[in-house]
Design a protein around this motif. Structure first.
Motif, short mmCIF file in Angstrom:
data_model
loop_
_atom_site.label_atom_id
_atom_site.label_comp_id
_atom_site.label_asym_id
_atom_site.label_seq_id
_atom_site.Cartn_x
_atom_site.Cartn_y
_atom_site.Cartn_z
N ALA A 99 0.83 -1.21 0.00
CA ALA A 99 0.00 0.00 0.00
C ALA A 99 0.87 1.25 0.00
N ILE A 100 0.46 2.24 -0.80
CA ILE A 100 1.06 3.56 -0.78
C ILE A 100 -0.06 4.59 -0.72
N SER A 101 0.26 5.77 -0.22
CA SER A 101 -0.74 6.84 -0.15
C SER A 101 -0.90 7.49 -1.51
N ALA A 102 -2.08 8.01 -1.74
CA ALA A 102 -2.35 8.81 -2.93
C ALA A 102 -2.81 10.19 -2.45
N THR A 103 -2.30 11.24 -3.07
CA THR A 103 -2.58 12.59 -2.57
C THR A 103 -4.01 13.02 -2.79
N ASP A 104 -4.65 12.54 -3.84
CA ASP A 104 -5.98 13.03 -4.16
C ASP A 104 -6.99 11.90 -4.35
N VAL A 136 -3.37 -0.05 -3.44
CA VAL A 136 -3.02 -1.34 -2.84
C VAL A 136 -2.83 -2.37 -3.96
N SER A 137 -1.73 -3.11 -3.88
CA SER A 137 -1.46 -4.18 -4.83
C SER A 137 -1.16 -5.46 -4.06
N HIS A 138 -1.62 -6.57 -4.57
CA HIS A 138 -1.37 -7.87 -3.95
C HIS A 138 -0.14 -8.48 -4.63
N VAL A 139 0.92 -8.74 -3.85
CA VAL A 139 2.19 -9.09 -4.46
C VAL A 139 2.89 -10.22 -3.71
N PRO A 140 3.54 -11.14 -4.45
CA PRO A 140 4.53 -12.01 -3.81
C PRO A 140 5.81 -11.21 -3.59
N SER A 146 1.63 -1.91 -16.14
CA SER A 146 0.40 -1.14 -16.32
C SER A 146 -0.32 -0.86 -15.00
N ASN A 147 0.18 -1.39 -13.90
CA ASN A 147 -0.40 -1.12 -12.59
C ASN A 147 -0.25 0.37 -12.27
N PRO A 148 -1.32 1.05 -11.85
CA PRO A 148 -1.19 2.48 -11.50
C PRO A 148 -0.12 2.73 -10.45
N MET A 149 0.11 1.78 -9.56
CA MET A 149 1.16 1.96 -8.56
C MET A 149 2.53 2.02 -9.22
N LYS A 194 8.14 6.30 -8.94
CA LYS A 194 9.32 6.50 -9.77
C LYS A 194 10.56 6.78 -8.92
N ASN A 195 10.33 7.19 -7.68
CA ASN A 195 11.42 7.45 -6.72
C ASN A 195 11.02 6.83 -5.38
#
Length: 212
Positions: free
Chosen positions: A28-33, A38-42, A59-62, A67-68
């Motif tokens: 999970a990462i925060s989105a400003t707006d 959330v992505s399900h990942v091994p 192609s995942n929005p995350m 990028k940094n």
């Protein structure tokens, strides 16, 4: 994570071992707006517990967003089950849900694309080892063209872990006989995910705070 200290006294080594064994979680990462992403990942946890390597579909929005170095949380869930008050054989109890969860918190950063083949090899080797004596799958079973097409579709990442938080909600705030009574009923009738495994944890010495 649950605020009760009785559920959060687990040693970091045990939390990391749990996360490593599971090898799958929600990143999970925060989105400003908008709502958090959330992505399900091994993932593959390093031996020292300092990093977790993973990959995302390009192609995942995350993947398009990170990028940094970006603050992130990797949530690793374990067994869980509903607990009926009737199971305790004690007065004045309330319904609850017991569970195990570990959060790995830190900075998510993209890795060089050239690191991707090695990451995929390490991931597959780690999980294939659980299937022995089956001969492990390797990418040598793929055609070169198919493997190259796959590489173009995914991006490697590393989570540098700065904090490890674990909740093992096993009824440690109950007397042992009360907790064991609930565990016996959970083993027979519990529902959720891996209820019998959770019941076994509730009955183990680990669930007694004074033995931790």
């Amino acid at each position: 994570m649950h605020p009760n200290p009785a559920f959060r006294s687990t040693a970091e080594e045990k939390n990391l071992a749990f996360a490593k064994e599971r090898g799958f979680g929600m990143l999970a990462i925060s989105a400003t707006d908008a709502a958090p992403m959330v992505s399900h990942v091994p993932f593959l946890l390093a031996e020292d517990g300092k990093t977790a390597d993973l990959h995302l579909v390009r192609s995942n929005p995350m993947a398009r967003s990170v990028k940094n170095a970006t603050p992130a949380r990797l949530v690793v869930s374990g067994p869980d089950s509903y607990v009926s008050p009737d199971w305790y054989n004690a007065d004045d109890q309330v319904p609850t849900w017991n569970y195990v969860a570990v959060h790995l918190i830190g900075q998510l950063s993209p890795l060089p694309q050239d690191d991707l083949p090695d990451l995929l090899d390490r991931l597959s080797a780690h999980f294939e080892a659980n299937l022995l004596p089956k001969p492990p799958w390797t990418r040598a079973k793929m055609s070169g063209d198919s493997f190259e097409r796959m590489l173009r579709m995914i991006v490697p990442y590393r989570l540098t872990i700065e904090d490890v938080q674990g909740t093992w909600k096993l009824g440690q705030n109950k007397p042992k006989d009360v907790r064991h009574a609930a565990a016996n009923q959970m083993a027979a009738y519990g529902f959720g995910s891996e209820a019998r495994e959770l019941a076994a944890l509730m009955q183990s010495p680990f669930a007694d705070p004074d033995t931790e």
